[in-house]
Design an enzyme around this catalytic site. Structure first.
Site, PDB file in Angstrom:
ATOM      1  N   CYS B 138     -28.212  17.507  12.608  1.00 58.12           N
ATOM      2  CA  CYS B 138     -27.243  16.726  11.839  1.00 58.12           C
ATOM      3  C   CYS B 138     -27.608  15.246  11.923  1.00 58.12           C
ATOM      4  O   CYS B 138     -27.723  14.693  13.014  1.00 58.12           O
ATOM      5  CB  CYS B 138     -25.822  16.928  12.358  1.00 58.12           C
ATOM      6  SG  CYS B 138     -24.637  15.901  11.477  1.00 58.12           S
ATOM      7  N   ASN B 201     -32.357  20.947   7.434  1.00 62.49           N
ATOM      8  CA  ASN B 201     -31.091  20.226   7.305  1.00 62.49           C
ATOM      9  C   ASN B 201     -31.305  19.082   6.298  1.00 62.49           C
ATOM     10  O   ASN B 201     -32.361  18.974   5.680  1.00 62.49           O
ATOM     11  CB  ASN B 201     -30.649  19.706   8.683  1.00 62.49           C
ATOM     12  CG  ASN B 201     -29.128  19.534   8.775  1.00 62.49           C
ATOM     13  OD1 ASN B 201     -28.496  19.044   7.850  1.00 62.49           O
ATOM     14  ND2 ASN B 201     -28.555  19.942   9.895  1.00 62.49           N
ATOM     15  N   GLY B 253     -31.479  22.717  -1.275  1.00 62.07           N
ATOM     16  CA  GLY B 253     -31.544  22.477  -2.705  1.00 62.07           C
ATOM     17  C   GLY B 253     -31.580  23.678  -3.619  1.00 62.07           C
ATOM     18  O   GLY B 253     -31.810  23.528  -4.820  1.00 62.07           O
ATOM     19  N   GLY B 274     -26.326  26.079   0.031  1.00 64.78           N
ATOM     20  CA  GLY B 274     -25.359  25.102   0.551  1.00 64.78           C
ATOM     21  C   GLY B 274     -24.638  24.367  -0.551  1.00 64.78           C
ATOM     22  O   GLY B 274     -23.651  24.839  -1.108  1.00 64.78           O
ATOM     23  N   THR B 275     -25.201  23.204  -0.906  1.00 64.78           N
ATOM     24  CA  THR B 275     -24.534  22.310  -1.853  1.00 64.78           C
ATOM     25  C   THR B 275     -24.203  22.971  -3.189  1.00 64.78           C
ATOM     26  O   THR B 275     -23.207  22.639  -3.826  1.00 64.78           O
ATOM     27  CB  THR B 275     -25.420  21.060  -2.051  1.00 64.78           C
ATOM     28  OG1 THR B 275     -25.589  20.437  -0.774  1.00 64.78           O
ATOM     29  CG2 THR B 275     -24.801  20.065  -3.006  1.00 64.78           C
TER      30      THR B 275
END
Lengths: 277, 302
Positions: B138, B201, B253, B274-275
């Site tokens: 992170c 990450n 991505g 994810g996004t």
């Protein structure tokens, strides 16, 4: 508001009309299974098929009936610009209904509805929905830069006591909605009741200051002030923790999410000073 | 629509360490919280795994200031590991995930070594999950996170301890791309007993509010995710897959079914979305459907 029935829906644009050059009323076909909502509830829309801009755009529901969901879109960036160009029958994906806390339905006490600019959207929904439900003791204070920005026709045939403020004085009071509120309050022209507001952050903060500044016989007249906030959001569901607002606490203010803890908050609880983002 | 719905007669399970996942499509840690918030939006039970938001021993309130900023085909975030802490996670979130049919992968982070050990102790012997992802990457916290994950020796130390304490569970190490070469980090994790490598990450980035002459984020930099970082993630997966023996989980991505297929061709054994969940919540399901129909693409040679 419960999350039951919340989902992602593929639907279509029914109508897109420019209220004035940069502000559109977009009517979307209410998808089958899309739940009823309360004023303050919102939806997110995917404005483009590609990934710039990346995120869905959140909009307060301005009206909803069996066939329609209406939103008010002001062009402020690429997402709203793409939306403003959508044509009738164009498919569109929406996520909703969203919001964990909406405007409480009025009790017996009168409500003073205060809107600035496109903040009229959830306020208009409240006026139309509650008028239909028989609520009659409501007063609207509505401010914009000029008469062009006062969208009286979105309230349709619903008539409530309305006061307009324009910065250039082209309609109603010359000044902003908060100054008009103060002047009406000090004139004893407003009932003792609860405030429901939506508008630019500066307006709502000034409104809090104005209410707090009312001393003497005016103190305590406006016991509650509910406001619907706006924020940049990613998920809209409370999952990503991206859209924080600080609320006053004992020590450091507590961070809440606009999307799921709100968008409606008690305006007096917001840590305006600490909300630097 | 489970993983064994064999449209084409192909199975799509994936085995990583001791854990068998019904398909190789997971939800990445972060965007979807504990999965519960997405409950009515998508059926997360059909996914091979749901990596929960990173938990720390104690709850964290996360960062003040702006937390989100869009970029071209990307998203900068500075959430700062806001989470409910391990007690609330274990007593409330994890059981709720399991009850809804999700296959939880517990993402763990720490503000330093002592904090990390306490978290591992708390998790050891706990039921309800059989896989953990160590967040060594992170970029939005001062202590722990990427500060640890950039150093191969610290990666080794953190992964080894997890393997010792959580023996028997599948241990995934999620790495940062914010290094000159990610391969040494992957080798360290593998040597320390990781069952799989998760790459990558977010990438460190920042933005400036030109009109107000102001930094967007209080912490100056933030983590970039979204389609913009896919080529970086893909290259990392390609390199790692050619350097380690253990499975690699590709993340970064993925925005379409083809994007996911690229990761498998680069050498990934599984992928995380994810996004994209923000703007296309149904994408993971479409990826699973494609894999069930056509099978998992073979990795390219080279």
């Amino acid at each position: 508001m419960s999350s039951a029935g919340r989902g992602i829906f593929l639907t279509e644009i029914l109508d897109n009309r420019a209220l004035y050059p940069d502000t559109h009323v977009i009517s979307i076909k209410r998808p089958a299974g899309f739940p009823d909502t309360e004023p303050g509830g919102f939806i997110s829309i995917r404005a483009v098929e590609n990934t710039t801009p990346l995120l869905l755009r959140p909009f307060s529901i301005m009206w909803q009936d069996d066939e329609h969901i209406e939103i008010l879109v002001k062009v402020v960036g690429p997402g709203s610009e793409a939306l403003s160009k959508k044509r009738t029958k164009e498919p569109v994906k929406i996520l909703g209904p969203l919001g964990g806390r909406t405007f409480p339905a009025p009790s017996q006490r009168p409500v003073i509805l205060i809107a600035g600019g496109t903040g009229i959207a959830p306020i208009a929904y409240a006026i139309k929905k509650w008028s239909a439900a028989g609520v009659s003791n409501a007063v609207l204070i509505y401010g914009a830069a000029s008469s062009v920005g006062i969208a009286r026709d979105i309230l349709d045939e619903v008539v409530i006591e309305s006061h307009y403020a324009t910065l250039d004085g082209s309609l109603g009071f010359e000044g902003d909605a908060v100054e008009l509120f103060k002047s009406l309050a000090l004139d004893n022209s407003l009932p003792e009741g609860d405030i429901y507001s939506c508008g630019p952050r500066g307006m709502v903060r000034a409104l809090c200051d104005a209410v707090a500044g009312l001393g003497g016989m005016y103190k305590g007249r406006f016991a509650h002030h509910y406001t619907s906030l706006e924020a940049v959001m990613a998920c809209g569901l409370g999952a990503c923790r991206g859209c924080t607002v600080p609320l006053k606490g004992d020590g450091e203010s507590a961070l809440k999410t606009v999307c799921s803890d709100g968008p409606v908050f008690d305006a007096e609880e917001i840590d305006w000073e600490g909300w630097t983002w | 629509m489970g993983g064994m719905d064999l449209v084409s007669g192909r199975g799509v399970e994936v085995t990583i360490g001791s854990a068998v996942f019904k398909n190789p499509v997971f939800l990445a840690s972060g965007p979807a919280g504990y999965g519960l918030e997405y409950e009515t939006v998508i059926d997360l039970a059909v996914l091979g795994g749901v990596v929960a938001k990173t938990i720390t021993y104690k709850p964290l309130v996360g960062n003040r200031g702006a937390r989100l900023r869009e970029t071209p085909s990307g998203l900068l975030n500075s959430i700062g590991l806001e989470n409910v802490g391990c007690e609330a996670f274990l007593s409330e979130k994890l059981p709720a995930m399991v009850e809804r049919g999700m296959r939880p992968i517990v993402s763990i982070g720490a503000e330093g070594w002592e904090d990390y050990e306490r978290l591992l102790e708390r998790l050891s012997g706990t039921e309800g999950f059989d896989a953990v992802e160590i967040n060594l990457s992170c970029p939005n916290v001062d202590i722990g996170g990427m500060a640890v994950g950039r150093d191969p020796e610290l990666v080794e130390k953190y992964v080894r301890r997890a393997s010792e304490v959580l023996g028997g569970k599948c241990i995934l190490a999620k790495l940062t791309p914010n290094v000159e070469d990610i391969v040494p980090l992957a080798l360290s994790a593998e040597g320390a007993g990781a069952d799989g490598i998760v790459a990558v990450n977010t990438i460190v980035g920042m933005d400036i509010d030109v009109r107000n002459r102001k930094l967007v984020f209080d912490r100056v930099t933030a983590g970039l995710s979204g389609p913009a970082i896919l080529p970086v993630a893909l290259a990392a997966v390609w390199k790692i897959a050619r350097s380690v023996e253990i499975p690699v989980v590709g993340v970064g991505g993925i925005s379409s079914v083809d994007d996911a297929l690229k990761f498998f061709m680069a050498g990934a054994a599984a992928v995380e979305v994810g996004t994209a969940i923000f703007y296309d919540p149904e994408l993971p399901v479409r990826i699973i459907e494609r894999l069930e129909k056509d099978g998992i693409p073979e990795r390219l040679s080279g």
